[in-house]
Write a protein that holds these residues in place. Structure first.
Motif, PDB file in Angstrom:
ATOM      1  N   ASP A 206       0.854  -1.189   0.000  1.00  0.00           N
ATOM      2  CA  ASP A 206       0.000   0.000   0.000  1.00  0.00           C
ATOM      3  C   ASP A 206       0.890   1.240   0.000  1.00  0.00           C
ATOM      4  N   LEU A 207       1.128   1.807  -1.184  1.00  0.00           N
ATOM      5  CA  LEU A 207       1.992   2.975  -1.338  1.00  0.00           C
ATOM      6  C   LEU A 207       1.181   4.152  -1.873  1.00  0.00           C
ATOM      7  N   ARG A 208       1.567   5.345  -1.489  1.00  0.00           N
ATOM      8  CA  ARG A 208       0.886   6.550  -1.979  1.00  0.00           C
ATOM      9  C   ARG A 208       1.824   7.332  -2.888  1.00  0.00           C
ATOM     10  N   ASN A 209       1.369   7.590  -4.103  1.00  0.00           N
ATOM     11  CA  ASN A 209       2.148   8.350  -5.081  1.00  0.00           C
ATOM     12  C   ASN A 209       1.792   9.831  -4.948  1.00  0.00           C
ATOM     13  N   LEU A 210       2.712  10.621  -4.416  1.00  0.00           N
ATOM     14  CA  LEU A 210       2.483  12.049  -4.205  1.00  0.00           C
ATOM     15  C   LEU A 210       2.784  12.847  -5.472  1.00  0.00           C
ATOM     16  N   GLU A 211       2.126  13.973  -5.606  1.00  0.00           N
ATOM     17  CA  GLU A 211       2.408  14.937  -6.664  1.00  0.00           C
ATOM     18  C   GLU A 211       3.016  16.184  -6.027  1.00  0.00           C
ATOM     19  N   ARG A 212       3.771  16.936  -6.826  1.00  0.00           N
ATOM     20  CA  ARG A 212       4.472  18.100  -6.289  1.00  0.00           C
ATOM     21  C   ARG A 212       3.523  19.109  -5.651  1.00  0.00           C
ATOM     22  N   ASP A 213       2.314  19.267  -6.219  1.00  0.00           N
ATOM     23  CA  ASP A 213       1.388  20.274  -5.716  1.00  0.00           C
ATOM     24  C   ASP A 213       0.410  19.723  -4.669  1.00  0.00           C
ATOM     25  N   ASP A 214       0.637  18.503  -4.177  1.00  0.00           N
ATOM     26  CA  ASP A 214      -0.227  17.950  -3.130  1.00  0.00           C
ATOM     27  C   ASP A 214      -0.104  18.759  -1.845  1.00  0.00           C
ATOM     28  N   GLU A 215      -1.191  18.851  -1.126  1.00  0.00           N
ATOM     29  CA  GLU A 215      -1.199  19.550   0.152  1.00  0.00           C
ATOM     30  C   GLU A 215      -0.573  18.659   1.223  1.00  0.00           C
ATOM     31  N   LEU A 216       0.555  19.103   1.769  1.00  0.00           N
ATOM     32  CA  LEU A 216       1.276  18.294   2.752  1.00  0.00           C
ATOM     33  C   LEU A 216       0.811  18.562   4.182  1.00  0.00           C
TER      34      LEU A 216
END
Length: 523
Positions: A206-216
């Motif tokens: 179960d991995l999450r692929n983040l995007e640069r503009d995701d809210e951290l």
């Protein structure tokens, strides 16, 4: 395939061989005692009743990558080790000290073997480490930091993660959940290498692929695994506060983190996470154990590169919990047509100087094909160093491998390419990436571009392997027509290597940096 043999077979050697009988890569056990040979054969082990010091017996074993000396007798182990070192000069030689070995006998064996296992010292170290050692206190500190995180912990791998990063993130997330802090294993970029995709899919990770503009802001804390600096080989903000850093690469800059586990004398970050599982008292399920063992295998090249005693101990801890069927399927995934095409072009275009091979694969669709080609070409007779490059989406990607050489590949690539791109990696596995327009400028045709890229990469790398610079500086010259740059390497002896580059699209003198871990071309 990495092949291993066990020479000599005392009580410890027999148990070792039985435990490893189903492990991919075990070739044969050679033992003088018929009773032990028969017992091993009943367990399905390929055992030979013969003298493990006999040169003719050792010749018949063929090529071997790892030799384990495992008699109970100290004198016998020294004799076997000497014979094995003569026959298998390039193999990793791991020797068991034997029962009742004196310090002098240990010292003599240590002078022959690459790794010495002394049972009394190992037992004492384990006891101290489990109940009162520095590392026990270290794991307690990690637990305290995990428990103090308010919210979900983002465990972030480096971009385009490799098996070591993936396994480490999954393991740290599991430890975090075990102490009551929710966690997600996260990454930026892609997982495109066939084996890496197989690992994720077959283990159902179960991995999450983040995007640069995701809210951290949704995360309560951040951990970095298999790299150590936010914004360097990941897409996190450089100023981000990091709670936890676990890495085995030497840093090239200051590291910030409430908790840091930076051990550079081990072969993988997965080894460090296994060590923490050991002291946390958290049980290992088959998914985490299989991922961690595969991470160790890949980063140590099947326990033949930059391997430490702790890596072997971690593997021994993991092995009883590993799903061996799934592991074998991960190790032998299907290969795409694009990857085969890339390998074919790399083989066809190879240029060799001495034991160094450089080749270009041209335009590529999958950059993960480059390290596979570099690994394959390293098996050529007489080759100790390979570099394979290809380009896609305005970037040249480089992957390099070395074996049986004193060359520090990571430093060599930094020396050769940091001035026009970014590079980094290990002593025997490294990579780089170079923006085409910034480094080479614009071209009238694809042929002109390909020729310029080939000339620069081949010459810079060949020169760097011949003499590693003590310092690198970039000087720009004007020739009256647009821009052309001249790079000068200053060597220890004071000589300079000039290299003309095509017109560059930038006047910036800033050198891009790369994390101490591997570049995206290496995973």
């Amino acid at each position: 395939m990495v092949s291993r043999v066990v020479l000599g077979c005392g009580a410890v050697g027999q148990r070792l061989a039985e435990k490893l009988s189903d492990w991919y890569g075990i070739q044969r056990v050679v033992c003088e005692r018929q009773s032990r040979v028969e017992a091993l054969r009943e367990e399905g082990v390929d055992a030979l009743n013969a003298d493990p010091t006999d040169p003719d017996v050792l010749v018949d074993l063929g090529d071997v990558d790892v030799v384990v000396v495992a008699s109970d007798e100290p004198a016998q182990n020294r004799a076997i080790a000497r014979a094995a070192r003569t026959r298998f000069a390039d193999a990793l030689l791991v020797a068991y000290a034997g029962v009742g070995a004196t310090p002098a006998e240990d010292a003599e064996l240590a002078g022959i073997a690459d790794r010495l296992i002394d049972p009394e010292t190992a037992f004492a170290a384990v006891v101290v480490d489990r109940v009162a050692g520095e590392r026990a206190e270290d794991s307690l500190e990690l637990r305290r930091v995990l428990e103090d995180i308010d919210g979900t912990l983002a465990v972030v791998m480096h971009d385009n993660p490799d098996p070591d990063a993936i396994a480490s993130a999954v393991a740290l997330a599991r430890l975090s959940k075990a102490v009551g802090t929710p966690a997600e294993a996260c990454y930026f970029g892609e997982i495109s290498h066939q084996q890496n995709r197989a690992m994720v899919n077959l283990l159902d990770l179960d991995l999450r692929n983040l995007e640069r503009d995701d809210e951290l802001g949704e995360f309560g804390g951040f951990a970095l695994v298999d790299h150590s600096r936010p914004g360097v080989n990941d897409q996190l903000p450089e100023e981000l506060h990091v709670d936890i850093v676990v890495d085995h690469h030497p840093p090239r800059g200051p590291i910030q983190g409430t908790y840091q586990d930076l051990r550079y004398d081990v072969g993988s970050t997965s080894t460090l996470l296994t060590d923490h599982f050991h002291r946390f008292g958290v049980s290992l399920d088959s998914t985490v154990a299989t991922a961690l063992l595969y991470g160790i295998q890949i980063d140590t090249q099947e326990f033949s590169r930059e391997v430490s005693t702790l890596d072997f101990e971690a593997a021994a801890t993991l092995l009883p919990h590993v799903d061996e069927v799934v592991l074998e399927r991960i190790e032998a995934p299907s290969i795409s047509g694009d990857t085969l095409d890339t390998m074919a072009r790399a083989i066809e275009n190879r240029q060799v100087r001495g034991s160094v091979l450089v080749t270009g694969a041209g335009r590529i669709n999958d950059r993960d094909a480059l390290p596979q080609a570099a690994d394959k070409l390293l098996t050529m007779d007489g080759i100790t160093t390979t570099l394979v490059y290809g380009f896609m989406e305005g970037m040249v990607y480089i992957s390099a491998r070395a074996q049986g050489t004193d060359l520090d590949l990571g430093e060599t690539l930094r020396s050769a390419f940091d001035q026009i791109g970014s590079a980094g990696g290990h002593a025997d596995m490294a990579g780089a990436q170079i923006p085409i327009t910034d480094a080479f400028g614009e071209f009238e045709s694809d042929d002109d571009r390909d020729e310029a890229i080939q000339e620069v990469i081949e010459e810079r790398f060949f020169e760097a392997t011949e003499q590693l610079p003590a310092s690198v500086r970039r000087t720009r010259y004007k020739d009256g027509s647009d821009r052309s740059g001249k790079l000068e390497f200053t060597f220890d002896g004071g000589s300079e290597l000039p290299l003309l580059l095509p017109s560059s699209g930038s006047d910036s003198d800033e050198d891009p940096t790369l994390d101490d871990g591997l570049t995206v071309a290496d995973e």
